[in-house]
Write an enzyme that holds these catalytic residues in place. Sequence first.
Site, PDB file in Angstrom:
ATOM      1  N   ASN A  20     -10.096  -2.373  -6.773  1.00 25.46           N
ATOM      2  CA  ASN A  20      -9.266  -1.503  -7.617  1.00 25.46           C
ATOM      3  C   ASN A  20      -9.872  -1.254  -8.993  1.00 25.46           C
ATOM      4  O   ASN A  20      -9.467  -0.311  -9.689  1.00 25.46           O
ATOM      5  CB  ASN A  20      -7.862  -2.086  -7.782  1.00 25.46           C
ATOM      6  CG  ASN A  20      -7.035  -2.029  -6.515  1.00 25.46           C
ATOM      7  OD1 ASN A  20      -6.113  -2.820  -6.335  1.00 25.46           O
ATOM      8  ND2 ASN A  20      -7.362  -1.112  -5.601  1.00 25.46           N
ATOM      9  N   ASP A  64       0.829  -1.205   0.000  1.00 22.31           N
ATOM     10  CA  ASP A  64       0.000   0.000   0.000  1.00 22.31           C
ATOM     11  C   ASP A  64       0.867   1.261   0.000  1.00 22.31           C
ATOM     12  O   ASP A  64       1.963   1.269   0.560  1.00 22.31           O
ATOM     13  CB  ASP A  64      -0.901  -0.006   1.241  1.00 22.31           C
ATOM     14  CG  ASP A  64      -2.015   1.012   1.149  1.00 22.31           C
ATOM     15  OD1 ASP A  64      -2.348   1.437   0.017  1.00 22.31           O
ATOM     16  OD2 ASP A  64      -2.561   1.396   2.202  1.00 22.31           O
TER      17      ASP A  64
END
Length: 298
Positions: free
Chosen positions: A83, A35
Amino acid sequence: MKNRTFSVFYRKYEQILEKEILSSEIPEHIAVIMDGNRRYAGQLGKARIFGHAMGAEVTEQVIEWCYEIGVKQLTLYAFSTENFQRSEEEVGGLFNLINEKFLKLHTDKRTYEKEMQVRVIGDRTKLPAYLNESIDRIEKATEHHRKFSLNVAIAYGGRQDIMQAVRDIATCVSSGKLSLEDVNESLISKHLYPAPGVPVPNVDLIIRTGGDERISNFLPWQANGSECATYFCAPFWPEFRKIDLLRSVRVYQARKEEKKREHSYRISKVKNFLRVGKYENKSEDLGQLLPLKKQGVS
């Protein structure tokens, strides 16, 4: 001069830390939530794809580091089902970048020297044809490798993974290929991604970069089942260093030692209880061993 001094100090600390963790048990399976790529790019005033590209370079290093210290399985969360909600430009750029890395793995001699097996876990029906072709190529080329396993999670969601496994098993039961008595943890694991095939084993350690302290629907079956250790760290993924990896392993090792101490303490309390012999009046004390809290034991 100051930077050179710091670099020498950093390298020395890294060597000490690596020697320390290599003297104890190394986690067999590490899973990483990579991340912070976009925030890293934002801080530098760059396009998001720049952050992803820098993160991809770190990913290559992390594969090397994990292999060097004796990790057997590495699972990387490259692209989640959530995503897909990002812009078409960003999603397309990510898929192109992932494709480039698979092509590089296929031609890189280190893939074969390490006997590294590469597999993708996730819903591949959602991926573009060119990416699926590259995945097929690298999976086929490394399918017999067993020394080190790299699992790349693309179009992956943990809940969706469990749901598709349950649907698949239900279909097998309704068609008579399986009976309800056949359904157990092992069978469910075999129907999780990348079914059909060797299931992804339980996770020993999950690492998340970027400062957030959550697992984000990543490998819920494999993580909760083994009560794996977790390591959350502040650096964005492009800033992740070998020291951060070594620190995460140290957290895993400390947790293992803590669990051993707790287990030994509980056993000693049971033995002491049995030694006293007052079973009827003290039976309720055994129940206190489950939520037992003692200094140094949790």
